[in-house]
Design an enzyme around this catalytic site. Structure first.
Site, PDB file in Angstrom:
ATOM      1  CG  LEU A 179       4.438   5.429  -9.053  1.00 31.78           C
ATOM      2  CD1 LEU A 179       5.911   5.286  -8.719  1.00 31.78           C
ATOM      3  CD2 LEU A 179       4.141   4.928 -10.462  1.00 31.78           C
ATOM      4  CG  ASP A 190       9.876  13.865  -0.283  1.00 29.53           C
ATOM      5  OD1 ASP A 190      10.870  13.614   0.426  1.00 29.53           O
ATOM      6  OD2 ASP A 190       8.719  14.030   0.184  1.00 29.53           O
ATOM      7  CE1 TYR A 211      -7.715   7.915   6.067  1.00 33.60           C
ATOM      8  CE2 TYR A 211      -5.579   8.636   5.278  1.00 33.60           C
ATOM      9  CZ  TYR A 211      -6.868   8.239   5.031  1.00 33.60           C
ATOM     10  OH  TYR A 211      -7.333   8.170   3.742  1.00 33.60           O
ATOM     11  NE  ARG A 267      10.986   4.080  -2.808  1.00 29.24           N
ATOM     12  CZ  ARG A 267      10.583   4.657  -1.664  1.00 29.24           C
ATOM     13  NH1 ARG A 267      11.303   5.619  -1.119  1.00 29.24           N
ATOM     14  NH2 ARG A 267       9.465   4.320  -1.103  1.00 29.24           N
ATOM     15  CD  GLN A 312      -6.949   0.973  -3.635  1.00 30.78           C
ATOM     16  OE1 GLN A 312      -6.878   1.646  -2.588  1.00 30.78           O
ATOM     17  NE2 GLN A 312      -7.897   0.080  -3.828  1.00 30.78           N
TER      18      GLN A 312
HETATM   19  C1  VAH Z   1      -8.125   3.610   4.578  1.00 25.11           C
HETATM   20  N1  VAH Z   1      -8.780   3.065   2.284  1.00 25.11           N
HETATM   21  O1  VAH Z   1      -8.607   2.547   4.894  1.00 25.11           O
HETATM   22  C2  VAH Z   1      -8.469   4.169   3.203  1.00 25.11           C
HETATM   23  C3  VAH Z   1      -9.668   5.068   3.295  1.00 25.11           C
HETATM   24  C4  VAH Z   1     -11.992   5.188   4.136  1.00 25.11           C
HETATM   25  C5  VAH Z   1     -10.800   4.380   4.072  1.00 25.11           C
HETATM   26  O2  VAH Z   1      -9.345   6.285   3.852  1.00 25.11           O
HETATM   27  O3  VAH Z   1      -7.409   4.249   5.296  1.00 25.11           O
END
Ligand code: VAH
Length: 318
Positions: free
Chosen positions: A8, A51, A140, A34, A10
């Protein structure tokens, strides 16, 4: 049968519909935390609440639908992750681990996207090579490098058919991005139509790789269909289509909306993330090993984005 987690989001909303066209609606199982999202996902084929932190739920969904490929798009993106690093680690790493374990038990293939975020300040920033230093400074990025290494391990150690691409910023008009650093390049189009002006949270001169969503969807499909004997790399391939900074995308928009005005309201957290990422990727390995070739440039993406968004928002600009 294909299970898509995070369907769900992008990428997920567009990939689900594309793969349902390619393979048949009932062969693509959408899933999410959800059942809240666009009706066309729920009406066009099967949907499961999954999940990815719940390994049993992942296993049950795969068993119920006889899944042999999992496309794992469930994750926290860079900016949101910096706000909750513990949750980001849990979802992006432990969630992926659960997916890989179910895939190992079922002999299923796994696609998980990495990102330009898998590189850091000590990585060569221009024409970043496929194989180079990866010491990202965001949580990340840590989960993206960890994810790449874990997926390669599961391929080498257990023979799980894992594949991935390092996505640049993705631009689309159907579903909004979920809290990334490159999201400015999506919002700028919406604001150009709505306000004819936009205050960018990323500063002038911040060069980042970007790609239009149709090319991102094509990259996933083409890589998953690629002849495995030709793959030298697996997790994960550099892929890109264009590289620009806010000034350049604004100039392209002004070709269609001459009075568009770009200003800056830089977000220090997102700017620090963007500063740690490459300026441009070398995606020659993807081209050589599975025929990667983007269709859209900044020029043609801008035309399509403005056309489709003006229809979606009911705002004419011509
Ligand atoms: C972000 N759109 O901004 C993602 C992607 C390279 C960027 O990993 O975290």
């Amino acid at each position: 049968k294909i299970l898509i987690t995070g369907s769900l989001g992008q990428i997920g909303t567009e990939l689900t519909m594309y793969l349902r066209e390619q393979y048949g609606n009932d062969n693509v199982i959408a899933s999410g935390l959800r059942k809240e999202g666009p009706d066309y996902i729920f009406e066009s084929g099967p949907f499961e609440i999954v999940d990815i932190l719940n390994a049993q739920q992942v296993a049950d969904a795969c068993e119920k639908h006889n899944v042999n490929t999992v496309i794992n798009l469930a994750a926290l993106l860079s900016a949101v992750a910096e706000g909750n690093p513990q949750l980001a680690y849990n979802i992006n790493m432990n969630g992926l681990f659960n997916i890989l374990e179910v895939a190992r038990e079922r002999g299923a293939a796994v696609f998980t996207p990495s990102s330009i975020a898998a590189f850091g300040p000590s990585t060569p920033a221009d024409n970043t090579p496929q194989d180079t230093i990866q010491r990202p400074t965001t949580i990340y990025g840590v989960t993206k490098v960890g994810g790449e290494l874990l997926c390669d391990y599961y391929y080498k150690r257990f023979g799980v058919d894992t594949r991935g691409v390092r996505f640049p910023g993705l631009i689309s008009y159907k579903a909004l991005p979920g809290g990334g650093t490159t999201d400015y390049a999506v919002h700028i189009y919406y604001e150009a139509l709505k306000q004819k002006k936009y205050a960018s949270f990323i500063d002038k001169g911040t060069q980042m790789d970007m790609m239009y969503m149709p090319d991102a969807i094509k990259a996933i499909h083409d890589l998953m269909e690629a002849d495995p004997s030709k793959l030298v790399h697996r997790n994960a391939f550099n892929v890109t289509a264009m590289s620009f900074d806010p000034e350049k995308i604004a100039a392209e928009i002004r070709k269609h909306i001459p009075e568009f005005e770009l200003t800056y309201d830089v977000d220090p957290v997102k700017q620090a993330i963007a500063n740690s990422w490459p300026n441009s990727l070398d995606d020659s390995c993807a081209k050589e090993e599975w025929g990667w070739k983007p269709d859209y440039t900044l020029e043609t993406m801008t035309i399509d984005m403005l056309d489709k968004l003006s229809e979606k928002l009911g705002i004419s600009y011509k």
